[in-house]
Design an enzyme around this catalytic site. Structure first.
Site, PDB file in Angstrom:
ATOM      1  N   LYS A  34       0.860  -1.185   0.000  1.00 59.00           N
ATOM      2  CA  LYS A  34       0.000   0.000   0.000  1.00 59.00           C
ATOM      3  C   LYS A  34       0.892   1.229   0.000  1.00 59.00           C
ATOM      4  CE  LYS A  34      -3.396   0.449  -0.234  1.00 59.00           C
ATOM      5  NZ  LYS A  34      -4.581   0.723  -0.984  1.00 59.00           N
ATOM      6  N   HIS A  61     -10.388  -7.058  -4.316  1.00 59.63           N
ATOM      7  CA  HIS A  61     -10.086  -5.985  -3.363  1.00 59.63           C
ATOM      8  C   HIS A  61     -10.460  -6.388  -1.937  1.00 59.63           C
ATOM      9  CE1 HIS A  61     -11.691  -2.269  -1.281  1.00 59.63           C
ATOM     10  NE2 HIS A  61     -10.450  -1.907  -1.511  1.00 59.63           N
TER      11      HIS A  61
HETATM   12  O1  GKR Z   1      -7.028  -0.360   4.332  1.00 58.84           O
HETATM   13  O2  GKR Z   1      -6.008   1.537   4.120  1.00 58.84           O
HETATM   14  C1  GKR Z   1      -6.557   0.562   3.643  1.00 58.84           C
HETATM   15  C2  GKR Z   1      -6.652   0.411   2.139  1.00 58.84           C
HETATM   16  O3  GKR Z   1      -6.036   1.511   1.539  1.00 58.84           O
HETATM   17  C3  GKR Z   1      -8.085   0.280   1.707  1.00 58.84           C
HETATM   18  O4  GKR Z   1      -8.844   1.316   2.261  1.00 58.84           O
HETATM   19  C4  GKR Z   1      -8.259   0.283   0.222  1.00 58.84           C
HETATM   20  O5  GKR Z   1      -9.621   0.353  -0.070  1.00 58.84           O
HETATM   21  O6  GKR Z   1      -7.230  -1.905   0.224  1.00 58.84           O
HETATM   22  C5  GKR Z   1      -7.830  -0.940  -0.494  1.00 58.84           C
HETATM   23  C6  GKR Z   1      -7.233  -0.715  -1.855  1.00 58.84           C
HETATM   24  O7  GKR Z   1      -6.748  -1.668  -2.434  1.00 58.84           O
HETATM   25  O8  GKR Z   1      -7.298   0.383  -2.394  1.00 58.84           O
HETATM   26 MG    MG Z   2      -6.491  -0.524  -4.284  1.00 60.67          MG
END
Ligand code: GKR
Ligand code: MG
Length: 429
Positions: A200, A327
């Site tokens: 991420k 996702h």
């Molecule tokens: O859990 O912070 C998180 C992710 O950034 C999530 O909110 C996203 O929706 O996992 C997700 C993504 O693949 O964009």
């Molecule tokens: Mg994403």
């Protein structure tokens, strides 16, 4: 269509909001709060069966779930078209059918799919239990008996500032540079056996995030890698990152916001682009395909309106020669079971699915069904979703919901309580 008198009818629906401890995971809009919220949906029948679903639990969403739950008794769990009409009807009356926002990252123009989803899953769980078959059989049958997941890496702080839920530090430690990300990846791979990794991003300058991906490549020469900055970069920057990471990543996920921006990037790179941000509903498919903006769609049954509509999405991506991945948001075992059945019954799932599962330390389902082996979860073969609620754990996590004070996901608000000048980084670099 309605069942005859011998068919089961929905007799009671219970929606239980729960909270579970969540580490301070960083992303483009801020940082995860100390508690993640979910709602567990139970649909009971007059024949004594119970079907399960799981979804988000932001308070607006909860109010909509409660309104639908109140309207369901007396209806037929086989009639999911009728369920959808009921959701449209109830949302129209209760809320004007307005959209939903989850964590400030995604804006959904209609709440119908997100509200319908946990009830559809619970109905399919019920119907499958009645038929004594796994849910995957209702989706056309499992084409694989194990579903591969990718290890989901996050930049993170050592602990929640001043928090008491996990003590100040969690078991994962700090991850703010490439070495620490590699250490986190080692823990993920050692503990769960993942055969691919996703980082991420959107937290630091893209050069730093590229360096982390390169460090992962050195440490894990054979594992497919992905980077997802949730639209933090301009199209220009995205192209530069794609040039640097060509041959290193299997795809870049949402490098830049919007179908138009993604199309500009896609026209200038061969690195496949994936999305769970600019194609999040059926109406986005036509413009995205026409512009060749994305090569891989991440499905998500919570967002796309349940398991059968997600299977439909799989068919559309197959028709148009696109890849399909899955996702994830912070979730518990009922969601994982539903994800596994869906993925098992999706022939063209071309990539390992995302999951936040390793980040949680608590659950509401009885252990033993959804264990990870070599980064994959065996598809439950028992009736329904194959998971059972542990009533004590459900009660415990509901108590945490009642006392934790969090009522919606607010990564930006929480980040600003620590760093008042923080601005969400969409298209910042
Ligand atoms: O859990 O912070 C998180 C992710 O950034 C999530 O909110 C996203 O929706 O996992 C997700 C993504 O693949 O964009
Ligand atoms: Mg994403």
């Amino acid at each position: 269509m309605s069942g005859g008198p011998h068919h089961s009818r929905i007799s009671k629906v219970v929606v239980t909001p729960v909270a579970f401890a969540d580490p301070p995971l960083l992303n483009v809009v801020g940082v995860h709060q100390p508690w993640a919220l979910r709602a567990i949906v139970e649909i009971h029948t007059d024949t004594g069966l119970v079907g399960l679903g799981e979804t988000y639990a932001d308070e607006t969403h909860l109010a909509r779930l409660d309104a639908v739950a109140a309207a369901l008794p007396g209806t037929d769990p086989y009639d999911t078209h009728g369920l959808r009409r009921l959701v449209v009807d109830v949302l129209g009356k209760e809320t004007g059918g307005a959209g939903a926002s989850f964590g400030g990252m995604l804006d959904v123009s209609s709440a119908v799919d997100t509200v319908y989803s946990p009830f559809e899953v619970a109905c399919l769980d019920l119907v499958a239990r009645e038929a004594d078959r796994p849910v995957s059989d209702l989706l056309g049958g499992a084409v694989r008996d194990r579903v591969p997941f990718s290890g989901y890496l996050f930049y993170k702080w050592v602990g929640h500032p001043g928090s008491t839920n996990n003590g100040p530090d969690d078991a994962w430690g700090e991850a703010l540079n490439p070495d620490q990300i590699v250490a986190q990846a080692n823990r993920m791979v050692d503990g769960w056996g993942f055969g691919s990794l996703k980082l991420k991003g959107g937290v630091f300058h893209p050069d730093e995030e590229c360096a982390a991906i390169e460090a992962l490549r050195d440490a894990f020469p054979d594992l497919p890698l992905r980077l997802d900055p949730n639209g933090a970069w301009t199209p220009e920057t995205s192209v530069k990152v794609a040039e640097r990471l060509a041959g290193v990543v299997e795809y870049l996920e949402d490098p830049t916001p919007g179908i138009e921006g993604m199309a500009q990037v896609a026209a200038r790179t061969d690195v496949p682009l994936a999305t769970n941000m600019c194609v999040i509903a059926f109406e986005h498919l036509k413009p995205a395909i026409a512009a060749d903006a994305v090569q891989i769609v991440l499905s998500d049954h919570h967002l796309w309106g349940g398991l059968r509509r997600s299977a439909l999405l799989g068919g559309i991506t197959d028709t148009f020669g696109m890849g399909l991945s899955m996702h994830s948001n912070s979730h518990l075992g009922v969601s994982l079971a539903a994800m596994v059945h869906l993925a098992a019954a999706t022939p063209n799932l071309t990539y390992a699915c995302d999951t936040h599962y390793p980040w949680k330390t608590q659950d509401v389902v009885r252990p033993g069904v959804l264990d990870f082996e070599d980064g994959a979860v065996a598809v439950p073969t028992g009736p329904g979703l194959g998971v059972e609620l542990d009533r004590d754990l459900l009660g415990e996590l509901h108590e945490q919901y009642l006392t934790c004070g969090v009522r919606r996901r607010e990564d930006t608000v929480y980040m600003r309580s620590i760093h008042p000048d923080f601005t969400p980084n969409t298209s910042r670099w």
